[in-house]
Design a protein around this motif. Structure first.
Motif, PDB file in Angstrom:
ATOM      1  N   GLY A  64       0.806  -1.213   0.000  1.00  0.00           N
ATOM      2  CA  GLY A  64       0.000   0.000   0.000  1.00  0.00           C
ATOM      3  C   GLY A  64       0.833   1.255   0.000  1.00  0.00           C
ATOM      4  N   GLY A  65       0.178   2.367   0.318  1.00  0.00           N
ATOM      5  CA  GLY A  65       0.855   3.647   0.333  1.00  0.00           C
ATOM      6  C   GLY A  65       0.231   4.602   1.331  1.00  0.00           C
ATOM      7  N   ILE A  66       0.953   5.701   1.567  1.00  0.00           N
ATOM      8  CA  ILE A  66       0.478   6.793   2.419  1.00  0.00           C
ATOM      9  C   ILE A  66       0.416   8.045   1.542  1.00  0.00           C
ATOM     10  N   TRP A  67      -0.699   8.782   1.662  1.00  0.00           N
ATOM     11  CA  TRP A  67      -0.904  10.006   0.904  1.00  0.00           C
ATOM     12  C   TRP A  67      -1.064  11.178   1.847  1.00  0.00           C
ATOM     13  N   LYS A  68      -0.561  12.339   1.416  1.00  0.00           N
ATOM     14  CA  LYS A  68      -0.763  13.582   2.162  1.00  0.00           C
ATOM     15  C   LYS A  68      -1.999  14.264   1.579  1.00  0.00           C
ATOM     16  N   ASN A  69      -2.918  14.653   2.462  1.00  0.00           N
ATOM     17  CA  ASN A  69      -4.173  15.271   2.057  1.00  0.00           C
ATOM     18  C   ASN A  69      -4.384  16.568   2.823  1.00  0.00           C
TER      19      ASN A  69
END
Length: 109
Positions: A64-69
């Motif tokens: 998976g991944g991590i996103w900045k929002n």
């Protein structure tokens, strides 16, 4: 942290540039994870980190991944997606916890 099941411990308070490790546990999965920052994201839609776990044979695989929002109020936050197990969550601090590098994984959906 003995009773904490879902967390990432980053190596610094600067989460966007930090590596980390942790655990994600659900009713059907128990993953030890490694989090690696992406050094040159290609766009704003690119994750800030890749998330890896071990395959049954012991190989590192991207899960998976991590996103900045940004929230509607303009506050930045990070979210996680693990597509293989249909898991989505946000990162946040634990109650009464001052260590910015320790992030709770708060599942939603």
């Amino acid at each position: 942290m003995n009773n904490v099941t879902n967390f990432i411990k980053f190596d610094s308070d600067n989460i966007e540039a930090s590596t980390g490790s942790g655990r994600i546990s659900t009713l059907s999965n128990d993953l030890t994870i490694k989090v690696m920052p992406i050094s040159n994201p290609k766009s704003d839609k690119t994750p800030t980190h890749r998330i890896y776990s071990k395959s049954p044979a012991g190989f590192d695989i991207q899960v998976g991944g991590i996103w900045k929002n940004k929230s509607q109020q303009g506050k930045e936050y990070f979210s996680i997606t693990l597509k293989a197990i249909d898991f989505r969550a946000n990162l946040g601090r634990y109650p009464e916890q001052d260590d910015e590098s320790l992030q709770a994984i708060i599942e939603w959906d």
